[in-house]
Enzyme design. Structure first.
Site, mmCIF file in Angstrom:
data_model
loop_
_atom_site.group_PDB
_atom_site.id
_atom_site.type_symbol
_atom_site.label_atom_id
_atom_site.label_comp_id
_atom_site.label_asym_id
_atom_site.label_seq_id
_atom_site.Cartn_x
_atom_site.Cartn_y
_atom_site.Cartn_z
ATOM 1 N N CYS A 131 -0.439 4.294 2.322
ATOM 2 C CA CYS A 131 -0.500 4.195 3.791
ATOM 3 C C CYS A 131 -0.208 2.756 4.226
ATOM 4 O O CYS A 131 0.937 2.338 4.216
ATOM 5 C CB CYS A 131 -1.825 4.698 4.335
ATOM 6 S SG CYS A 131 -3.295 4.097 3.503
ATOM 7 N N SER A 132 -1.237 2.002 4.582
ATOM 8 C CA SER A 132 -0.970 0.678 5.136
ATOM 9 C C SER A 132 -2.145 -0.270 4.880
ATOM 10 O O SER A 132 -2.361 -1.196 5.665
ATOM 11 C CB SER A 132 -0.713 0.795 6.637
ATOM 12 O OG SER A 132 -1.827 1.429 7.251
ATOM 13 N N CYS A 133 -2.931 -0.037 3.828
ATOM 14 C CA CYS A 133 -4.108 -0.871 3.557
ATOM 15 C C CYS A 133 -3.705 -2.340 3.439
ATOM 16 O O CYS A 133 -2.736 -2.676 2.753
ATOM 17 C CB CYS A 133 -4.802 -0.407 2.280
ATOM 18 S SG CYS A 133 -5.433 1.269 2.416
ATOM 19 N N CYS A 157 0.892 -1.160 0.000
ATOM 20 C CA CYS A 157 0.000 0.000 0.000
ATOM 21 C C CYS A 157 0.924 1.200 0.000
ATOM 22 O O CYS A 157 1.493 1.548 1.036
ATOM 23 C CB CYS A 157 -0.910 0.027 1.226
ATOM 24 S SG CYS A 157 -1.853 1.564 1.342
#
Lengths: 196, 96
Positions: free
Chosen positions: A107-109, A104
């Site tokens: 961000c951090s999906c 991602c």
């Protein structure tokens, strides 16, 4: 991970905000602890391993999984609905010619509801910035050396769409049960930074 | 113009550091921040997109200096102030 603030300072800040919200009636007593327990008891890489093992032994399931993962994982009693909202899950399978890896960049999906918390390196700027530019080099850093002829596809997750990799079934595992096969699968394999 | 969080392809970041046997959270406060965010979204104080936006509009130098969950608590307090739940002063830890 970076971060210059001592843990005690930030810990006091979090406690202060929590107490303030409780006093305004926006948090119930014990709600936070309950949510933490629920989360820790929820998703886990073991779910991805079960899905993978089923796909290895059941070609029909594998086909349905790649076509519509949200529907297919219900067959093994799993769902993407455990989080704040149900996200689309796309499952991609490694083959002899193609390797898949998930990131991602923004961000951090990550499919948290299914696979539990993502590893720290997945959330790092180092991984997010580099795996899209030099996937082969990054995989090498993880100890995964792919033949030059293997094509690498990098899947960039988003707020609405999450990805999971089905690794290739290791050779010599014909005699293993579905449960034994699942035990071979790692979290990194499901992200694509390990072979299995 | 892209924001600082849009790091895909950006050069200059170091090698990837793996932590063996990494726990889900590195401190209690991280777990609390995670749960707090879920509780506020569930109550409709703000939504998930507003939360991500609040992280992504952090000043670049603050974003890069903050740890993952420090960004979360920063975004949460930004939104609580903007939504009028509490003033920035009230959200600050009182100094004796």
């Amino acid at each position: 991970m970076s971060g210059d603030h001592p843990s005690s300072v930030i810990s006091a800040r979090v406690r202060h905000v929590e107490a303030l919200l409780e006093s305004r009636g926006l948090l119930d007593e014990g709600e936070i602890d309950g949510r933490i327990d629920e989360f820790l008891a929820g998703g886990s890489p073991a779910n991805g391993a079960r899905i993978t093992a089923r796909a290895w032994v059941d070609p029909g399931f594998a086909e349905r999984l790649l076509a519509d993962a949200n529907e297919a994982i219900r067959e093994v009693g799993l769902s993407m609905a455990g989080g704040l909202q149900e996200q689309r899950l796309k499952v991609v399978a490694n083959t002899a010619d193609e390797h898949n890896v998930v990131v991602c960049t923004l961000c951090s999906c990550y499919p948290i509801a299914l696979l539990g918390p993502s590893p720290g390196w997945y959330k790092s700027e180092a991984y997010r910035s580099r795996v899209v530019r030099d996937p082969r080099g990054v995989l090498r850093e993880f100890g995964l050396e792919l033949p030059e002829t293997t094509r690498i596809s990098v899947w960039d997750a988003s707020a609405e769409s999450r990805y999971m990799v089905v690794p290739r079934r290791p050779e010599g595992t014909e005699g293993l049960s579905e449960e034994q096969l699942a035990a071979l699968v790692t979290r990194k394999g499901l992200i694509g930074t390990a072979a299995v | 113009m892209s924001r600082i969080n849009d790091v895909g392809g950006m050069a200059g970041f170091p090698a990837i550091a793996e932590e063996p046997d990494e726990p889900p959270f590195h401190a209690d406060w991280e777990a609390h921040v995670f749960a707090l965010n879920g509780a506020l979204i569930k109550r409709g104080v703000y939504n998930l997109d507003e939360f991500r936006d609040a992280i992504e509009r952090m000043p670049p130098e603050e974003y890069l200096a903050a740890s993952y969950y420090e960004r979360w608590i920063t975004a949460i307090t930004t939104l609580l102030a903007e939504k009028g739940v509490a003033s920035p002063d009230e959200l600050d830890v009182p100094h004796d």
